[in-house]
Write a protein that holds these residues in place. Structure first.
Motif, short mmCIF file in Angstrom:
data_model
loop_
_atom_site.label_atom_id
_atom_site.label_comp_id
_atom_site.label_asym_id
_atom_site.label_seq_id
_atom_site.Cartn_x
_atom_site.Cartn_y
_atom_site.Cartn_z
N ALA A 1 0.77 -1.14 0.05
CA ALA A 1 0.03 -0.18 -0.07
C ALA A 1 0.94 1.21 -0.04
O ALA A 1 1.97 1.23 0.58
N THR A 2 0.46 2.09 -0.73
CA THR A 2 1.02 3.54 -0.74
C THR A 2 0.13 4.51 -0.14
O THR A 2 -1.01 4.47 -0.40
N HIS A 3 0.91 5.57 0.49
CA HIS A 3 -0.02 6.64 0.95
C HIS A 3 -0.29 7.58 0.00
O HIS A 3 0.83 8.67 -0.25
N GLU A 4 -1.20 7.87 -0.62
CA GLU A 4 -1.53 8.56 -1.44
C GLU A 4 -3.13 9.33 -1.20
O GLU A 4 -3.89 8.65 -0.57
N ALA B 1 7.28 9.36 0.77
CA ALA B 1 7.13 11.02 0.79
C ALA B 1 7.57 11.40 -0.62
O ALA B 1 8.71 10.90 -1.03
N SER B 2 7.13 12.57 -1.11
CA SER B 2 7.55 13.16 -2.34
C SER B 2 7.74 14.55 -2.32
O SER B 2 6.88 15.35 -1.53
N ALA B 3 8.45 15.21 -3.21
CA ALA B 3 8.75 16.67 -3.12
C ALA B 3 7.69 17.28 -3.91
O ALA B 3 7.17 18.57 -3.62
N GLU B 4 6.99 16.81 -4.65
CA GLU B 4 5.85 17.02 -5.55
C GLU B 4 4.68 16.24 -5.10
O GLU B 4 4.51 14.97 -5.08
N PRO B 5 3.59 17.14 -5.08
CA PRO B 5 2.14 16.36 -4.76
C PRO B 5 2.07 15.36 -5.81
O PRO B 5 1.82 15.82 -6.86
N ALA B 6 1.67 14.17 -5.59
CA ALA B 6 1.04 13.20 -6.44
C ALA B 6 -0.34 13.55 -6.96
O ALA B 6 -1.00 14.11 -6.10
N LYS B 7 -0.65 13.08 -8.19
CA LYS B 7 -2.07 13.32 -8.71
C LYS B 7 -2.64 12.38 -7.73
O LYS B 7 -2.22 11.11 -7.70
N PRO B 8 -4.12 12.80 -7.36
CA PRO B 8 -4.87 11.64 -6.57
C PRO B 8 -5.37 10.67 -7.39
O PRO B 8 -5.37 10.69 -8.62
#
Length: 177
Positions: A52-55, A138-145
């Motif tokens: 699972a990924t936290h998105e 975690a990512s520097a850019e917000p990921a697309k939902p």
């Protein structure tokens, strides 16, 4: 959290307090619910949940309600406890005997029933088992939902995070679509 593998898209949503989560598993387009469930082993489920990924997940779920009941005596005997059902081998003597009799107690029946209801207010689930005793990242850019729309048959679980085990598993075969 978002779930995805070659056969599944889905999500988990924690309930208040965080001990339990609702999990929805949507089989890939073109894969029947029966094919999906047949291929869903414990190992595959564990890998899916562990991956699972936290998105951000936009989830759409239909309201549904379901009941299930089953007599489990044959299954329990096949899983390794046949003596409990055998009047010659069962030993429940610490629980007692029939009054004025030498008859032993044996398990006569094991009935299991579940109920689940999911609507805009949340989830209500209950289960009961009765045993009848008889003689004889975690990512520097917000990921697309991500978007998961449960608009075709899907599998659902309620998972207990203390034991890391599902306490409910079911399927919705008709989403009203």
């Amino acid at each position: 959290t978002y779930l995805e593998d070659s056969d599944t898209t889905g999500f988990t949503k924690s309930y208040e307090g965080g001990r339990y989560s609702f999990v929805a598993l949507l089989p890939s387009e073109g894969k029947s619910l029966q094919e999906y469930v047949t291929a869903l082993s414990g190992v595959k489920l564990r890998a899916l949940l562990d991956g699972a990924t936290h998105e951000t997940v936009y989830a759409s779920i239909p309201q549904f309600e379901g009941d299930f009941s089953m007599e489990l005596s044959k299954e329990l005997a096949a899983m390794g406890m046949p003596d409990a059902f055998d009047p010659l081998r069962a030993d429940f003597s610490d629980m007692g005997t029939f009054a004025d009799s030498d008859l032993n107690l044996v398990v006569g029946s094991v009935a299991h029933k579940t109920h689940i209801a999911v609507d805009e207010h949340g989830t209500k689930a209950a289960a009961a088992t009765s045993i009848g005793m008889n003689s004889a990242a975690a990512s520097a850019e917000p990921a697309k939902p991500k978007t998961v729309t449960l608009d075709r048959p899907f599998v659902y679980l309620i998972v207990d995070h203390e034991t890391d085990m599902p306490v409910f598993i079911g399927a919705v075969a008709d989403t009203g679509r």
